[in-house]
Design an enzyme around this catalytic site. Structure first.
Site, short mmCIF file in Angstrom:
data_model
loop_
_atom_site.label_atom_id
_atom_site.label_comp_id
_atom_site.label_asym_id
_atom_site.label_seq_id
_atom_site.Cartn_x
_atom_site.Cartn_y
_atom_site.Cartn_z
N ASN A 178 0.78 -1.25 0.00
CA ASN A 178 0.00 0.00 0.00
C ASN A 178 0.81 1.29 0.00
OD1 ASN A 178 -2.11 -1.77 0.00
ND2 ASN A 178 -2.67 -1.49 2.13
N TYR A 180 3.64 2.12 1.59
CA TYR A 180 4.40 2.52 2.77
C TYR A 180 5.87 2.07 2.63
CZ TYR A 180 -0.23 3.85 4.08
OH TYR A 180 -1.47 4.45 4.05
N ASN A 235 -1.43 5.93 -2.72
CA ASN A 235 -0.20 6.59 -2.23
C ASN A 235 0.80 6.85 -3.35
OD1 ASN A 235 -0.87 7.06 0.46
ND2 ASN A 235 -0.29 4.98 1.09
C1 PHB Z 1 -5.00 4.37 5.56
O1 PHB Z 1 -5.66 4.91 4.69
O2 PHB Z 1 -4.93 4.85 6.69
C2 PHB Z 1 -4.28 3.13 5.27
C3 PHB Z 1 -4.43 2.50 4.06
C4 PHB Z 1 -3.75 1.35 3.79
C5 PHB Z 1 -2.90 0.83 4.73
C6 PHB Z 1 -2.74 1.45 5.95
C7 PHB Z 1 -3.43 2.61 6.21
O3 PHB Z 1 -2.23 -0.28 4.46
#
Ligand code: PHB
Length: 359
Positions: A178, A180, A235
């Site tokens: 995602n 990160y 993201n």
């Molecule tokens: C979030 O939108 O806060 C979010 C989305 C995906 C993730 C972690 C947090 O893996």
């Protein structure tokens, strides 16, 4: 006998009474200092009939934060708070692993110690805005981590894993999805490094492999899962060849004999169009158990388990609105609708007040 969502099973040494997993869900309701509080205990306890709960993504250090009111897993107070959660889930016969998180560039100085710049593989500013205590603010250009700093990041995962053990978790899930930090290293839209951590698939996967090895050394491979999201554009993520990259990663993860691989099989949060990807081919390259996530309902979940594609299914939004999702699936009962206005932050409303089925 064919297996379905209601068959018992195990992921490594984690036994499951069914294969309906609660997916990690960010809810922004932790207390001061990132300490889980009684409302968080109730929320997880209510959902303990899941075969396994994966907690919300949880920062491993004070530099790993990227949103308001996240719980952490790196202080004594946080351990004590989480212990109440794991005790409550275990008392109800449930199992729970904690998702270990470093957000990397998806943060903002106002969320970090001494207004530090977020860190990332490369100094590439993501498009979009951070959720801060002062409202939405543009992401900033992150600071590229020096190679010499990466062992400290690995040690933060080690420390968080030790904290997770102390807090009574049944295992840990390494969040490499995602957009990160670990995903930022994997995909070349965010990793333009020219050292041993950039360029080839092997180099871009190096930090994930080092983190996985270190976490496995602390808690044991049979208690570790890894989450990937090969084509999730959320993201501001992209890669020039996601199929080849993630086929490489799935294969490389075989060396650890992990409890499971967890895949987000598409895009989340309206982050844009996901690239085409053959999840069946990807799954077959991984020799262990596979947790599938995204847009599964009961029928699709049962079909994925019966066909051998997945060993268990992680449900996200359905678990927000249905603490007794397993019972509802079993009874073919209607599901409560989730209210997206109360997903992030707030109190009990939309968190612990969704109704259970009446018996
Ligand atoms: C979030 O939108 O806060 C979010 C989305 C995906 C993730 C972690 C947090 O893996």
């Amino acid at each position: 006998m064919t297996m379905d969502l209601f068959s018992a099973g195990n992921l490594g040494s984690i036994t499951m009474k069914n294969r309906v997993v609660m997916a990690p869900l960010t809810r922004n309701r932790a207390g001061e200092g990132g300490v889980p509080q009684s409302i968080n205990v109730s929320y997880y306890e209510q959902r303990a009939t899941a075969g396994l709960i994966v907690t919300e993504a949880t920062p491993i250090s004070n530099m790993a934060h990227g949103y308001p009111a996240l719980p952490g897993i790196y202080t004594e107070a946080q351990i004590a708070g989480w212990k109440k959660v794991t005790d409550a889930v275990h008392a109800k016969g449930g199992k729970i692993v904690i998702q270990l998180w470093h957000v990397g560039r998806i943060s903002h100085p106002s969320l970090l110690p001494d207004n530090a710049l977020p860190v990332a593989p490369s100094a590439i500013k993501p498009a979009g805005q951070a959720f801060t205590y002062e409202g939405l603010q543009d992401y900033v250009e992150p600071r590229a981590l020096a190679a010499e700093e990466l062992p400290m990041i690995v040690l933060d995962y080690v420390h968080a894993t030790q904290c997770a053990i102390a807090a009574g978790f049944d295992g840990v899930e390494i969040h490499a999805a995602n957009g990160y930090l670990l995903d930022q290293f994997l995909r070349d839209g965010s990793n333009q490094r020219t050292d041993a951590y950039g360029g080839s698939f092997e180099n871009r996967a190096r930090l994930l492999m080092e983190v996985t090895q270190a976490v496995v050394d602390v808690i044991g491979s049979d208690k570790v899962g890894v989450r990937l999201s090969p084509v999730n554009p959320f993201n501001d993520m992209k890669d020039s060849n996601p199929q080849a990259l993630f086929n490489y990663v799935a294969t490389a993860l075989n060396q650890f004999d992990l409890a499971y691989l967890h895949a987000v099989e598409g895009g989340i949060h309206g982050g844009g169009e996901a690239d085409p990807f053959d999840f069946s081919a990807f799954r077959k390259l991984f020799k262990g158990q596979y947790m599938a996530n995204l847009s599964y309902d009961k029928a699709k979940g049962n079909a994925a388990i019966a066909s051998g594609h997945a060993d268990c299914i992680a449900y996200g939004v359905p678990f927000i609105a249905n603490p007794d999702l397993v019972a509802r699936f079993k009874a073919d009962a209607p599901l409560n609708e989730a209210n997206s206005d109360t997903f992030y932050g707030g109190s009990a409303e939309g968190y612990t007040d969704y109704p259970f089925l009446q018996n």
